[in-house]
Every structure is written in structure tokens, then in C-alpha cells.
Design an enzyme around this catalytic site. Structure first.
Site, mmCIF file in Angstrom:
data_model
loop_
_atom_site.group_PDB
_atom_site.id
_atom_site.type_symbol
_atom_site.label_atom_id
_atom_site.label_comp_id
_atom_site.label_asym_id
_atom_site.label_seq_id
_atom_site.Cartn_x
_atom_site.Cartn_y
_atom_site.Cartn_z
ATOM 1 C CE LYS A 5 15.292 3.771 5.916
ATOM 2 N NZ LYS A 5 14.498 3.384 7.138
ATOM 3 N NE ARG A 30 -2.387 -1.853 3.391
ATOM 4 C CZ ARG A 30 -3.182 -2.028 4.558
ATOM 5 N NH1 ARG A 30 -4.435 -1.558 4.444
ATOM 6 N NH2 ARG A 30 -2.611 -2.626 5.510
ATOM 7 C CG ASP A 59 14.259 -1.108 4.262
ATOM 8 O OD1 ASP A 59 14.195 -2.014 3.814
ATOM 9 O OD2 ASP A 59 13.523 -0.513 5.094
ATOM 10 C CG ASP A 118 6.709 2.897 0.456
ATOM 11 O OD1 ASP A 118 7.332 1.814 -0.068
ATOM 12 O OD2 ASP A 118 5.867 2.820 1.464
#
Length: 175
Positions: A131, A43, A103, A100
Site C-alpha cells: 500500500k 501473525r 503500508d 502480509d
């Protein structure tokens, strides 16, 4: 859900809007004369993906895939689960996977491998936040909104528990 610390804004609405337009321009130039299928990983990426596709100036087909590796935790479990698959036939098509944040890279690596089994013409990855200090998988996004240090971030689609995806800026509580 209330926060015990005061949030620190990393990227405000104007910075985000400017960067999304820049990404849209760059992606549009790279795919000039071609159609692309944008696959938004739900989401977390839905806010970014909606803004990004409006910034693209090439024909775009949009689809969605739901994956999970976090649950309600601040860190990935390392186990990637595909909950809902795409419905679009991507064989022979250019695919842009939008998320979004990247990492560890474990989720994206698995998604790229999974999508690759459908024999698209190409696969590229676009993330709002990267990240790299947390990277475990051998994968690098093709398009990045912002590179950030190892801090827990919220807002602009990124959640804390089940909330705060609607905040129009990106913030942290880490110092």
C-alpha cells in the site's frame, strides 16, 4: 464478530494462488544455487508464508518473528514492538522477510534494521500486499504480490479484530 457491510473481494483464491506461484518462481530464480532463511512476521503473514515457501525451489530454512504495531486497530500506532524473536543464526545467510502487507513501512523498516544487526549476507522483503500511498518510512519491498490503494483489507491471513485470517481470499468493505 459480524460485518455491517457486504464484503468486496479484491483478490480471489485463484488469483492469489497464481501470484504466489509467480513470486515463488521469481524468488527461486534470484536465489538459484543458494539457501535462504525465510522469516515470517506473525501473525498476519503465516498463510502467505506457508504458501510461498511451498512455491520456492531452493533450500529454505523457516523461522518466525512476532511484531506488533496495530493491536486491534485498523491503523498502525507507529510504535513497533518485537514480541518474539527468531531462533535461527542468520549471520552470513540470505534472509527473506515475509509479511502480509506493507503500508506505512515503519514495522518493516525496524525489522530490517534489527535483522541487519545479525550480519546476514543479504536481506530482501516480500509482501503479499503493498500500500505505497501510506508509506512513511523509506523502504520498498523487493517482491510484491499485489499493489493496492488505501483500503482496509481482510482475509488470507489479515485479520479484523482477532478473526477472519482463515478466509481464503482478500476483501474489503471500502468502496
Amino acid at each position: 464478530m459480524e460485518f455491517n457491510k457486504k464484503p468486496k473481494i479484491l483478490f480471489d483464491e485463484d488469483e492469489i494462488a497464481k501470484r504466489v506461484k509467480e513470486l515463488g518462481k521469481g524468488i527461486s530464480n534470484d536465489y538459484k544455487g543458494d539457501n535462504i532463511v525465510v522469516i515470517s512476521l506473525l501473525r498476519g503473514s503465516f498463510v502467505f508464508a506457508a504458501d510461498l515457501v511451498r512455491a520456492l525451489h531452493v533450500p529454505v530454512n523457516v523461522d518466525f518473528m512476532t511484531t506488533s504495531s496495530y493491536g486491534h486497530s485498523e491503523t498502525s500506532s507507529g510504535i513497533v514492538e518485537i514480541i518474539n524473536d527468531i531462533r535461527t543464526d542468520i549471520k552470513g545467510k540470505h534472509v527473506l522477510i515475509v509479511d502480509d502487507i506493507m503500508d506505512s513501512g515503519n514495522t518493516m523498516k525496524e525489522v530490517v534494521e534489527y535483522i541487519g544487526e545479525e550480519e546476514p549476507k543479504s536481506i530482501k522483503v516480500c509482501v503479499m500486499l503493498d500500500k505505497p500511498s501510506r508509506r512513511e518510512a523509506d523502504i520498498t519491498p523487493d517482491y510484491v504480490g499485489f499493489t493496492i490503494p488505501d483500503v482496509f483489507i481482510v482475509g488470507y491471513g489479515l485479520n479484523y479484530g482477532d478473526y477472519y485470517r482463515n478466509i481464503p481470499y482478500i476483501f474489503t468493505f471500502d468502496d
